[in-house]
Structures are given as structure tokens and as C-alpha cells.
Design a protein around this motif. Structure first.
Motif, PDB file in Angstrom:
ATOM      1  N   VAL A 188     -38.299 -30.916 -14.875  1.00 36.71           N
ATOM      2  CA  VAL A 188     -37.051 -31.221 -15.579  1.00 36.71           C
ATOM      3  C   VAL A 188     -37.136 -30.766 -17.032  1.00 36.71           C
ATOM      4  O   VAL A 188     -38.122 -31.034 -17.724  1.00 36.71           O
ATOM      5  CB  VAL A 188     -36.745 -32.730 -15.496  1.00 36.71           C
ATOM      6  N   GLY A 189     -36.115 -30.063 -17.459  1.00 35.03           N
ATOM      7  CA  GLY A 189     -36.064 -29.563 -18.827  1.00 35.03           C
ATOM      8  C   GLY A 189     -36.401 -28.097 -18.947  1.00 35.03           C
ATOM      9  O   GLY A 189     -36.014 -27.439 -19.917  1.00 35.03           O
ATOM     10  N   ASP A 190     -37.133 -27.550 -17.966  1.00 37.84           N
ATOM     11  CA  ASP A 190     -37.478 -26.130 -18.007  1.00 37.84           C
ATOM     12  C   ASP A 190     -36.230 -25.273 -17.809  1.00 37.84           C
ATOM     13  O   ASP A 190     -35.286 -25.672 -17.126  1.00 37.84           O
ATOM     14  CB  ASP A 190     -38.481 -25.789 -16.902  1.00 37.84           C
ATOM     15  N   GLN A 191     -36.256 -24.087 -18.386  1.00 39.04           N
ATOM     16  CA  GLN A 191     -35.162 -23.138 -18.185  1.00 39.04           C
ATOM     17  C   GLN A 191     -35.384 -22.364 -16.895  1.00 39.04           C
ATOM     18  O   GLN A 191     -36.485 -21.876 -16.616  1.00 39.04           O
ATOM     19  CB  GLN A 191     -35.079 -22.164 -19.356  1.00 39.04           C
ATOM     20  N   LEU A 192     -34.320 -22.256 -16.087  1.00 34.26           N
ATOM     21  CA  LEU A 192     -34.360 -21.495 -14.851  1.00 34.26           C
ATOM     22  C   LEU A 192     -33.364 -20.337 -14.957  1.00 34.26           C
ATOM     23  O   LEU A 192     -32.357 -20.431 -15.672  1.00 34.26           O
ATOM     24  CB  LEU A 192     -34.011 -22.379 -13.653  1.00 34.26           C
ATOM     25  N   TYR A 193     -33.642 -19.281 -14.225  1.00 34.93           N
ATOM     26  CA  TYR A 193     -32.835 -18.068 -14.313  1.00 34.93           C
ATOM     27  C   TYR A 193     -32.366 -17.651 -12.917  1.00 34.93           C
ATOM     28  O   TYR A 193     -33.179 -17.468 -12.009  1.00 34.93           O
ATOM     29  CB  TYR A 193     -33.633 -16.936 -14.959  1.00 34.93           C
ATOM     30  N   VAL A 194     -31.055 -17.518 -12.762  1.00 36.43           N
ATOM     31  CA  VAL A 194     -30.446 -17.158 -11.475  1.00 36.43           C
ATOM     32  C   VAL A 194     -29.991 -15.705 -11.539  1.00 36.43           C
ATOM     33  O   VAL A 194     -29.302 -15.302 -12.471  1.00 36.43           O
ATOM     34  CB  VAL A 194     -29.223 -18.057 -11.168  1.00 36.43           C
TER      35      VAL A 194
END
Length: 444
Positions: free
Chosen positions: A275-281
Motif C-alpha cells: 500500500v502506497g507504492d506507485q503502480l503503472y498500467v
């Protein structure tokens, strides 16, 4: 009212079409020179590295729509006498126009009672409907991951979709023919058209049948240099394995025959993000793919979005999903989701469209995907094409253009159909000619 006014007519009509691709392969030696990326944004680096392995897939259904022509029942024939009685009793206006509207309104409220199918039928061949999703290569020889709902749709939805164009045409022809047949009794005002349309559309929707239904899954592939044109074709994909649609394990494994040296993306571990990490789609949002405002060339470039890892969830089917506040749209389904290191941590499966939960996306964790790959006997492999390409990108972003150029050329030899390397070769040459190269002398 005359007898022919109670006999209903029909006509024919309608077609749909599909889309694009091409590709090739070769071989070369990987450069072993290590290099680090320059000072570029994480998203910029991720997009450059992963775009070649992220592709648009088309799910297409084709079939023949068959509809029996309608005929009136004895109950319908008796409506004329009933209309006159109602008019005489003052329950409806006495003019013939109003009586005709009452007849149509009554018949449309219970089509099965007042209309029956005749043996004569009309057919609409080659009706087609396409749906777009995102897929990503996990092996150089053509294994691809996407979502289960990207490779199959419920038959009821397919039936409605394929029937839409055919029934629209048929309904319009029947309404026109019927109103012409009763023109001496009633005028075709807006209400008459609406009531007649309701009668025919309900009958046709109820009795429509699909025959010769065919499902095709294909790769819409960008041409070398990017984009597409009229010479492009759809390359078939084989379905090897499929899970259950969301909220189940929404996973599918596809295979393209005859592939080699395809760009790939590496799998990570969903336990490495929190939780809190940046994810990239990365993928192909339907708001672009389905829009008439953009030319075909620009539609064949994937779009990268990012957002925070919000929570871990479990669906009612007992399947773990990751909730993220990353924008996604129809068409993004099946696309890879990356952590900041460029490793796949899951597949984008669903999103929420309502304003109250804007930008909420749901991601099937890569741990579930790996389980399915093991069951299918498929081992993800980082391709030589991508290893060389990523090393070239590291040099390019660090402005080590002389070091990057031979690597980009290697990529072109390995995979001539690479959609982006030609542009990088061109830009690298321009940068060298402009004196912008920062390659150390001993590394050139």
C-alpha cells in the motif's frame, strides 16, 4: 380495416468488418556492456521499455442472424372489433387513427399473443462485432497473457450485439412497409411510428436466432516504425488456457504461431509491492481505440497511467485482487501492471466507471498468473530482443548515443518488425550529428 393491413412485411440488410497486422524475426549477439539509465522519469523509462511487448488484441464474433417473418394471430384479428367497441363506449377516441394506435399499443404489450412466426425467414450473413483488449508477451516465441473476459463473452451479449445492426435494418423496413399498408386508415405520425416500431422490434428480438457463430482472437499489430495502414492484417491467436471472468481468476493464455524474438516483459512478485507504492498500467484504453477522432496510426501506441496501490482485496469468489487508484478504461483490460522496477506485478482486469469511485482499478496479482502458467507448462522468458533494447535505452537516456546505436541496430536485426526501434535509430543518429553524444571514449 383491410386484410393486408394485418399482414406484415420484411426485408434484408447489414454488415460489419475487422482490422490489422504483420511481423518478422531474425537473430544477433547481445551486447554485454553494462550501462545505467540517465536522469529520466520512472514512467518515461517504463513506457519505453514495455511498450514493444504490450499489444492490442481483438476478440471478434461473426455469424448469421436469422429472423422469421411475423404474421398476425386470431387474437390480433379480433383487435379491430374491440377497438370499435371501446370507441363506441367512449373509452378511446372514435377516429380511426386513435383506434389504430390502440391496436398497435395492445399488440406490442403482448407480442407472443398477437404475432406468430411464419415459416419464411430472412437472414443477415456475416454480422460481426469486435471487442478490444490488451495483451503482453511473456515468451519470445509467442505466448501472451490477457484477461479471461477478453477472449470470450456471454452468448446472450454476443447475440444482442450481432443482432443489433440486422434488427435495426429489419425493424425499419417492416415499420415502413406496415405504415404504407395502412396509409388509408391512419397517418404515420411520430406516435404511430413509435408504436409500430415497438411491435416489430419486440417480435424480432424474441424470435431472432444466430447460426454459424464463429469466434476469432487476433493480434492487431503495429507496423515496423509504428502505427498501421490499409495493408495491415489481423494475426490469429490460439487460446491455450482460460480462468473465470472477474470476480474469478480472470486470466487467459494465448499463443501466436511462428513467432520468434518477440519483445517481452519480466514478471515480478506482487508481494514486493505494498500500500502506497506507485503502480503503472500499460495498455490500450477504449476511449482512444474506439474513437473516430484519432487516426489509425496513433491508436496503435499504448498509453501508460499510474496511481497508488490502495489495498488488497478478496472477491466473493475468494480471489485476491489489488485495488489501485490508477486510471483505466475499457480496452485496458488484460494489460500488464508494473512496479517501479519495471516488473509485472499483475494484470489490469476491472475498473469502476461511476464518479464516486473514479480511477479505481482492480488487478489480478502476478502470483495467480504464475500459478496458471505452471499449470499450462509455460515458463516466462525475457527475450534477447528486450535485453538488448533495454540496454540501448539505458544508453540513449544517458545520452551515450554512440554506445546506444549499435544496440538499437542489433534489436532491428533480431526483430525487424519492432515498432519503435527505427525511430530510436533515427533520433540517435541526429543526436550524434548534432554533437550531443556523451559516450566515454573507452566505451564507444
Amino acid at each position: 380495416m383491410r386484410k393486408q393491413a394485418r399482414r406484415l412485411v420484411a426485408m434484408t440488410g447489414a454488415v460489419l468488418a475487422g482490422v490489422t497486422v504483420a511481423q518478422g524475426n531474425a537473430s544477433a549477439e547481445v551486447s554485454t556492456q553494462a550501462s545505467k539509465p540517465g536522469d529520466v522519469a520512472i514512467g518515461t523509462r517504463l513506457a519505453a521499455q514495455t511498450d514493444p511487448a504490450v499489444v492490442l488484441i481483438e476478440l471478434k464474433y461473426t455469424g448469421t442472424v436469422v429472423v422469421p417473418l411475423p404474421d398476425t394471430t386470431k387474437a390480433f384479428d379480433g383487435l379491430t372489433a374491440k377497438a370499435r367497441k371501446h370507441a363506441k363506449a367512449g373509452r378511446i377516441p372514435a377516429d380511426r387513427q386513435s383506434q389504430m394506435k390502440w391496436i398497435l399499443r395492445t399488440a406490442a404489450s403482448d407480442v407472443g399473443r398477437y404475432l406468430k412466426p411464419r415459416k419464411e425467414k430472412v437472414g443477415f450473413k456475416d454480422q460481426a462485432r469486435g471487442y478490444y483488449c490488451t495483451g503482453w508477451w511473456i515468451t519470445p516465441n509467442g505466448h501472451m497473457v490477457t484477461g479471461a473476459h477478453c477472449v470470450d463473452r456471454p452468448k446472450s451479449l454476443v447475440r444482442a450485439a450481432l443482432g443489433e445492426t440486422a434488427l435495426t435494418t429489419l425493424n425499419a423496413e417492416q415499420v415502413k412497409a406496415y405504415l404504407e399498408s395502412v396509409a388509408d386508415v391512419a397517418q404515420a405520425d411520430d406516435e404511430m411510428v413509435k408504436l409500430t416500431g415497438a411491435l416489430f422490434s419486440r417480435f424480432n428480438a424474441k424470435h431472432m436466432r444466430l447460426t454459424g457463430l464463429r469466434r476469432d482472437i487476433g493480434l492487431v499489430r503495429a507496423l515496423p516504425g509504428g502505427g498501421m495502414d490499409a495493408t495491415s492484417k489481423v494475426t490469429p491467436l490460439r487460446l491455450l488456457a482460460k480462468g473465470l471472468d472477474y470476480p474469478g481468476e480472470d486470466f487467459a493464455l494465448l499463443k501466436m504461431n511462428g513467432a520468434g524474438n518477440l519483445p517481452t516483459v519480466p514478471l515480478g512478485n506482487d508481494t514486493d509491492v505494498q500500500v502506497g507504492d506507485q503502480l503503472y498500467v500499460n495498455g490500450f484504453p477504449g476511449v482512444i481505440t474506439n474513437s473516430p477522432a484519432f487516426n489509425p496510426k496513433s491508436k496503435l501506441y499504448p498509453a501508460l497511467t499510474q496511481g497508488a496501490f490502495n489495498a488488497r482485496r478478496t472477491t466473493i469468489a475468494g480471489v485476491p485482487y489489488i485495488q489501485a487508484q490508477a486510471p483505466s478504461y475499457g480496452g485496458n483490460s488484460g494489460g500488464p501492471v508494473f512496479d517501479e522496477r519495471g516488473k509485472v506485478i499483475g494484470t489490469l482486469i476491472a475498473g469502476t466507471g461511476d464518479d464516486a469511485q473514479e480511477n479505481q482499478s482492480y488487478i489480478l496479482p502476478v502470483g495467480v498468473i504464475k500459478k496458471h502458467l505452471v499449470a499450462a507448462g509455460v515458463r516466462p522468458v525475457q527475450s534477447r530482443t528486450s535485453l538488448v533494447y533495454n540496454a540501448a535505452l539505458d544508453d540513449f537516456f544517458a545520452k551515450r548515443y554512440r554506445a546506444a546505436l549499435p544496440k538499437f541496430r542489433q534489436v532491428r536485426e533480431l526483430y525487424p518488425a519492432h515498432p519503435y526501434v527505427a525511430a530510436y535509430i533515427r533520433d540517435t543518429r541526429k543526436a550524434i550529428a548534432a554533437g550531443q553524444d556523451r559516450t566515454p571514449k573507452n566505451a564507444a
